[in-house]
Design an enzyme around this catalytic site. Sequence first.
Site, short mmCIF file in Angstrom:
data_model
loop_
_atom_site.label_atom_id
_atom_site.label_comp_id
_atom_site.label_asym_id
_atom_site.label_seq_id
_atom_site.Cartn_x
_atom_site.Cartn_y
_atom_site.Cartn_z
N SER A 93 -11.13 20.41 2.02
CA SER A 93 -9.90 19.68 1.71
C SER A 93 -9.44 19.85 0.27
O SER A 93 -9.09 20.95 -0.14
CB SER A 93 -10.07 18.22 2.09
OG SER A 93 -8.86 17.53 1.94
N ASP A 236 -2.48 19.67 0.24
CA ASP A 236 -3.85 19.80 -0.26
C ASP A 236 -4.45 21.04 0.41
O ASP A 236 -3.75 21.78 1.11
CB ASP A 236 -4.66 18.52 0.01
CG ASP A 236 -4.91 18.29 1.48
OD1 ASP A 236 -4.06 18.68 2.30
OD2 ASP A 236 -5.97 17.73 1.83
N ASP A 238 -6.35 21.75 2.95
CA ASP A 238 -6.31 21.99 4.40
C ASP A 238 -5.04 21.44 5.03
O ASP A 238 -4.92 21.38 6.26
CB ASP A 238 -7.56 21.42 5.09
CG ASP A 238 -7.66 19.91 4.98
OD1 ASP A 238 -7.15 19.35 4.00
OD2 ASP A 238 -8.26 19.29 5.88
N ASP A 240 -3.62 18.58 5.50
CA ASP A 240 -3.44 17.36 6.30
C ASP A 240 -2.65 16.33 5.50
O ASP A 240 -2.25 15.31 6.02
CB ASP A 240 -4.77 16.78 6.83
CG ASP A 240 -5.77 16.44 5.74
OD1 ASP A 240 -5.54 16.82 4.57
OD2 ASP A 240 -6.79 15.80 6.07
MG MG Z 1 -7.22 17.29 3.37
#
Ligand code: MG
Length: 449
Positions: A93, A236, A238, A240
């Site tokens: 992340s 960010d 990844d 999400d």
């Molecule tokens: Mg993330």
Amino acid sequence: MFGTNGVRGIINKELTVELALNLGRATGTVLDTGLIAMARDSRMGGEMFTQAVISGLTSTGCSVVNLGPAPTPTLQYMIPRLGCVGGVMITASHNPPHFNGIKVIGSNGIETTREIESEIEAVYNSRKFKTADWDKIGRVTHYDSAIDDYLEGIKSLVDINKIRERNLRVVIDGANSVGSIGTPRLLRELGCSVVSLNCQLDGSFPGRNPEPIPENLRDLAAAVTATGADLGIAHDGDADRAAFVDEKGNVLWGDKSFALLASRILARKKGSTLVTPVSSGRLIEDVAKKAGAKIDWTEVGSVVVSHRIEEIGAELGGEENGGVFYPAHQPVRDGAMTAAQIIEMIASEGKSLSQLVSELPTYFNTKVKVPVSQEKKEPILEALLNLTKDMDRITIDGVKIIRDDGWILIRPSGTEPLYRCFSEGKTQETSDHLNQEGVELIKRAEKLV
Ligand code: MG
């Protein structure tokens, strides 16, 4: 082994191929034999860890469908749609570049529960892995249309015509990771003119640190003003999460974008429910109240929010860091969905992002860390619960003390030997004052144990 968001560690030091292989074997042993989807972000070692986990999973008899590089929410969206029994995401992340991580996702697309993680961990430690007979070893396939399916899903939930009419100019900062694969394309397909920044995949993260906080988004803010854009969007590592920059180059704190979306989404249905951790502030309470919605408080952590949304069938979830969960799409944080909704809001309200934000009430925060010894953490919490028992409070996660002019949240850190004291007030002075009170309570509790 598992932290709040999967297993994380320094690449090739803490997080090794042996660990990934055996975690794959343990996960395959615990999840029923079936199809497991995999994806990764652009971090170093992503492909290496993917292959190690695939080897582990297939040795137990699970088959794997590999989506390749993709945002975490894309993998989560595809898991139920491809009929998978679970998924594995290779990502750390927003952590610094030398980290990577592995997280296990359930058949509903939500990160697995603590109980399943403990089962996987127990098998990992015991080394009692299931081993398939030679003719029952799993197969590996690739699915190349995950991004297409995922973007179609997002587009079906926003008013494309309204967005097209506005011809918005958007700068997107993909953090050199997988947010770069979906969001610029999504915005173009929604009729925006797109300027991309840090949108080449590069695990050394040459553009910026992957955490989308104001100090990492100066280039984005400068690009927004230099190009005369209507807004900037940053993901960010990844994707999400999405953070936003208004047309004047101001980076918004996550609670502002979350509150904007909440004001719109919750108003659609009378008596909606919003799921949010106790760390969320009064802004979100004001917005929910105005929309006639009720709040369901949870512990801090995105996985808890997802499971709670699923459990009670809530209309929305969100975190003060800008994570937004829109269950009509899926009950997990989703950066591209959040971006599409903010854009839809700007387009349909006919206002600029800074105008929309200026209409929200303003509160002030104070955050302080109080070091305590590791062994005193639990007893201090007991003492705090005792000291505050006559106060108006919420005790779901630490102690949140509610006052007319603000609130104080006192929580032990999950990983470090310290307590965190957050406060909020209508003025900075009130917030600081409340925070001091919180710190004194921690000190009093410490003396009692
Ligand atoms: Mg993330």
